[in-house]
Design an enzyme around this catalytic site. Structure first.
Site, PDB file in Angstrom:
ATOM      1  N   LEU A  63      17.188  22.959  10.694  1.00  0.00           N
ATOM      2  CA  LEU A  63      17.708  24.250  10.077  1.00  0.00           C
ATOM      3  C   LEU A  63      18.626  23.626   8.654  1.00  0.00           C
ATOM      4  CD1 LEU A  63      19.245  25.749  13.325  1.00  0.00           C
ATOM      5  CD2 LEU A  63      17.411  26.606  11.816  1.00  0.00           C
ATOM      6  N   PRO A  64      18.694  24.538   7.738  1.00  0.00           N
ATOM      7  CA  PRO A  64      19.422  24.116   6.737  1.00  0.00           C
ATOM      8  C   PRO A  64      20.376  22.993   6.760  1.00  0.00           C
ATOM      9  CG  PRO A  64      18.865  26.198   6.346  1.00  0.00           C
ATOM     10  CD  PRO A  64      18.783  26.059   7.974  1.00  0.00           C
ATOM     11  N   LYS A 166      21.498   9.559   6.331  1.00  0.00           N
ATOM     12  CA  LYS A 166      20.417  10.583   5.551  1.00  0.00           C
ATOM     13  C   LYS A 166      21.188  10.953   4.115  1.00  0.00           C
ATOM     14  CE  LYS A 166      17.774  13.491   4.316  1.00  0.00           C
ATOM     15  NZ  LYS A 166      16.265  13.238   3.892  1.00  0.00           N
TER      16      LYS A 166
HETATM   17  P1  NDP Z   1      13.540  25.611   4.600  1.00  0.00           P
HETATM   18  O1  NDP Z   1      14.691  26.221   3.986  1.00  0.00           O
HETATM   19  O2  NDP Z   1      12.103  25.563   4.341  1.00  0.00           O
HETATM   20  O3  NDP Z   1      13.797  26.132   6.197  1.00  0.00           O
HETATM   21  C1  NDP Z   1      14.973  26.343   6.627  1.00  0.00           C
HETATM   22  C2  NDP Z   1      14.848  26.775   8.123  1.00  0.00           C
HETATM   23  O4  NDP Z   1      15.758  27.265   8.728  1.00  0.00           O
HETATM   24  C3  NDP Z   1      13.851  28.175   8.253  1.00  0.00           C
HETATM   25  O5  NDP Z   1      13.086  28.161   9.487  1.00  0.00           O
HETATM   26  C4  NDP Z   1      14.766  29.341   8.265  1.00  0.00           C
HETATM   27  O6  NDP Z   1      14.290  30.577   9.057  1.00  0.00           O
HETATM   28  C5  NDP Z   1      15.719  28.645   9.103  1.00  0.00           C
HETATM   29  N1  NDP Z   1      17.091  29.187   9.041  1.00  0.00           N
HETATM   30  C6  NDP Z   1      17.609  29.682   7.852  1.00  0.00           C
HETATM   31  N2  NDP Z   1      19.066  30.078   7.884  1.00  0.00           N
HETATM   32  C7  NDP Z   1      18.909  30.395   9.387  1.00  0.00           C
HETATM   33  C8  NDP Z   1      19.968  30.840  10.202  1.00  0.00           C
HETATM   34  N3  NDP Z   1      21.221  31.156   9.800  1.00  0.00           N
HETATM   35  N4  NDP Z   1      19.792  30.928  11.484  1.00  0.00           N
HETATM   36  C9  NDP Z   1      18.736  30.618  12.098  1.00  0.00           C
HETATM   37  N5  NDP Z   1      17.540  29.980  11.382  1.00  0.00           N
HETATM   38  C10 NDP Z   1      17.805  29.924   9.991  1.00  0.00           C
HETATM   39  O7  NDP Z   1      14.229  24.382   4.902  1.00  0.00           O
HETATM   40  P2  NDP Z   1      13.453  22.720   4.872  1.00  0.00           P
HETATM   41  O8  NDP Z   1      12.527  22.625   6.128  1.00  0.00           O
HETATM   42  O9  NDP Z   1      12.814  22.180   3.736  1.00  0.00           O
HETATM   43  O10 NDP Z   1      14.920  21.767   5.443  1.00  0.00           O
HETATM   44  C11 NDP Z   1      15.367  21.702   6.501  1.00  0.00           C
HETATM   45  C12 NDP Z   1      16.284  20.541   6.781  1.00  0.00           C
HETATM   46  O11 NDP Z   1      15.493  19.492   6.612  1.00  0.00           O
HETATM   47  C13 NDP Z   1      17.392  20.528   5.744  1.00  0.00           C
HETATM   48  O12 NDP Z   1      18.470  19.969   6.255  1.00  0.00           O
HETATM   49  C14 NDP Z   1      16.778  19.630   4.605  1.00  0.00           C
HETATM   50  O13 NDP Z   1      17.953  18.968   3.943  1.00  0.00           O
HETATM   51  C15 NDP Z   1      16.065  18.700   5.546  1.00  0.00           C
HETATM   52  N6  NDP Z   1      15.003  18.080   4.818  1.00  0.00           N
HETATM   53  C16 NDP Z   1      14.163  18.713   4.017  1.00  0.00           C
HETATM   54  C17 NDP Z   1      12.891  18.008   3.281  1.00  0.00           C
HETATM   55  C18 NDP Z   1      12.081  18.615   2.449  1.00  0.00           C
HETATM   56  O14 NDP Z   1      11.623  17.961   1.623  1.00  0.00           O
HETATM   57  N7  NDP Z   1      11.958  20.083   2.533  1.00  0.00           N
HETATM   58  C19 NDP Z   1      12.903  16.465   3.453  1.00  0.00           C
HETATM   59  C20 NDP Z   1      13.930  15.946   4.388  1.00  0.00           C
HETATM   60  C21 NDP Z   1      14.875  16.782   4.985  1.00  0.00           C
HETATM   61  P3  NDP Z   1      13.521  31.747   8.021  1.00  0.00           P
HETATM   62  O15 NDP Z   1      12.307  31.383   8.085  1.00  0.00           O
HETATM   63  O16 NDP Z   1      13.873  32.763   8.561  1.00  0.00           O
HETATM   64  O17 NDP Z   1      14.113  31.529   6.806  1.00  0.00           O
END
Ligand code: NDP
Length: 289
Positions: A63-64, A166
């Site tokens: 998650l974020p 991280k």
């Molecule tokens: P995204 O924004 O693509 O996805 C976020 C996910 O969290 C989605 O499934 C979203 O659901 C869900 N979400 C958001 N808010 C809520 C909530 N209030 N309740 C339940 N579900 C929620 O993020 P990323 O996949 O890019 O990143 C995820 C984590 O990984 C972060 O902490 C980021 O810092 C880390 N990360 C990301 C990298 C990247 O290159 N993208 C690399 C390394 C780490 P919905 O589909 O409904 O929006």
């Protein structure tokens, strides 16, 4: 093994796909259509509600921030089963993860923080580096699950250590992207071709992941894909700075980097990619790339 996977975003979606090749994966996502598509395309099971993901040997959250993880923990606490392992792959806050771990321990659930690095391409190709915080026994258990997602799986220390390292490594990257952009812009203003400036940088001591992989496409070819949200990167650097405050550490460059990234986020908005900070570097000089 039965795995409940929560959060099918840019990273979670491909990670759950790889896990489904070896395990019985039940998926839940806030926007249900993504979970429906995942179940259709990757032979995962669609959870009828969030609580159903708790009927598992392992729960994974991607998650974020730790805030969203905590909200999910609140909702699942009544349903979790003793002996379950909770792996939080979110880039979270170590202080929050230590509290979460305690709350789950009261229910007999073990917790490992397991943030990842390697970007979406690493999640797609299962080549992530995964850094974990937890007991040695819980790390072994988590490694056995996450080995299908990564090449390098490292036990960093107790709960919270994975989240700590991280945000620190992302802070190193943030400062590097910024200073590299500043100097390449200055080179351009001095009349040096950007491709030449990059070639020299990459053949010399200024070389980095930013100069070799992240900036060339954007600065030399004008392609600015969204691969990692600036909002996430800003969050990581802010957590790193809060850890520095907690330690009474003197980290002036970290503080400045955090300020620059927060200002960039205000300028560029929630959907900007993290490398777009280079656009702010240019704007601060009254120009564009
Ligand atoms: P995204 O924004 O693509 O996805 C976020 C996910 O969290 C989605 O499934 C979203 O659901 C869900 N979400 C958001 N808010 C809520 C909530 N209030 N309740 C339940 N579900 C929620 O993020 P990323 O996949 O890019 O990143 C995820 C984590 O990984 C972060 O902490 C980021 O810092 C880390 N990360 C990301 C990298 C990247 O290159 N993208 C690399 C390394 C780490 P919905 O589909 O409904 O929006």
């Amino acid at each position: 093994m039965r795995i409940g996977f929560i959060g099918l975003g840019a990273m979670g979606y491909p990670m759950a796909r790889h896990l489904a090749k070896e395990h019985d994966v039940i998926v839940w996502n806030r926007t249900r259509e993504k979970a429906e598509r995942h179940a259709r395309e990757h032979k995962t099971r669609l959870a009828k509600d969030l609580a159903e993901t708790a009927d598992a040997d392992v729960i994974i959250t991607m998650l974020p921030t730790s805030k969203e993880v905590d909200e999910i923990v609140d909702k699942l606490l009544p349903s979790v089963r003793r002996g379950t392992l909770w792996i939080d792959a979110t880039s979270g806050d170590p202080n929050v993860s230590r509290l979460t771990s305690k709350r789950l321990a009261e229910k007999g659930v073990q917790f490992v923080d397991a943030p990842v690095t390697g970007a979406v391409v690493g999640a797609e190709n299962a080549t992530l580096t995964i850094m974990m915080g937890g007991t040695p026994e819980d790390f072994e258990r988590a490694r056995d699950v996450l080995r299908v997602n990564g090449k390098t799986l490292i036990h960093v220390g107790p709960v919270g250590s994975g989240h700590a390292i991280k945000v620190l490594t992302n802070s190193i990257m943030g400062a590097t992207v910024w200073i590299t952009s500043e100097c390449l812009l200055l080179a351009k203003q001095l009349g040096i071709d950007i491709k030449t400036a990059l070639a020299v940088t990459n053949a010399g001591s200024g070389r980095s992941n930013a100069s070799e992989n992240l900036l060339p496409m954007r600065l030399a070819e004008g392609k600015w894909p969204l691969v990692f949200k600036l909002a996430h990167h800003d969050k990581d650097i802010r957590i790193a700075l809060s850890l520095a405050h907690q330690q009474h550490a003197s980290t002036p460059l970290l503080a400045l980097t955090s300020q620059l990234f927060s200002a960039s986020l205000h300028e560029l908005g929630d959907q900007a990619d993290y490398i777009e900070v280079a656009k702010i570097v240019a704007r601060m000089n009254g120009t564009e790339w």
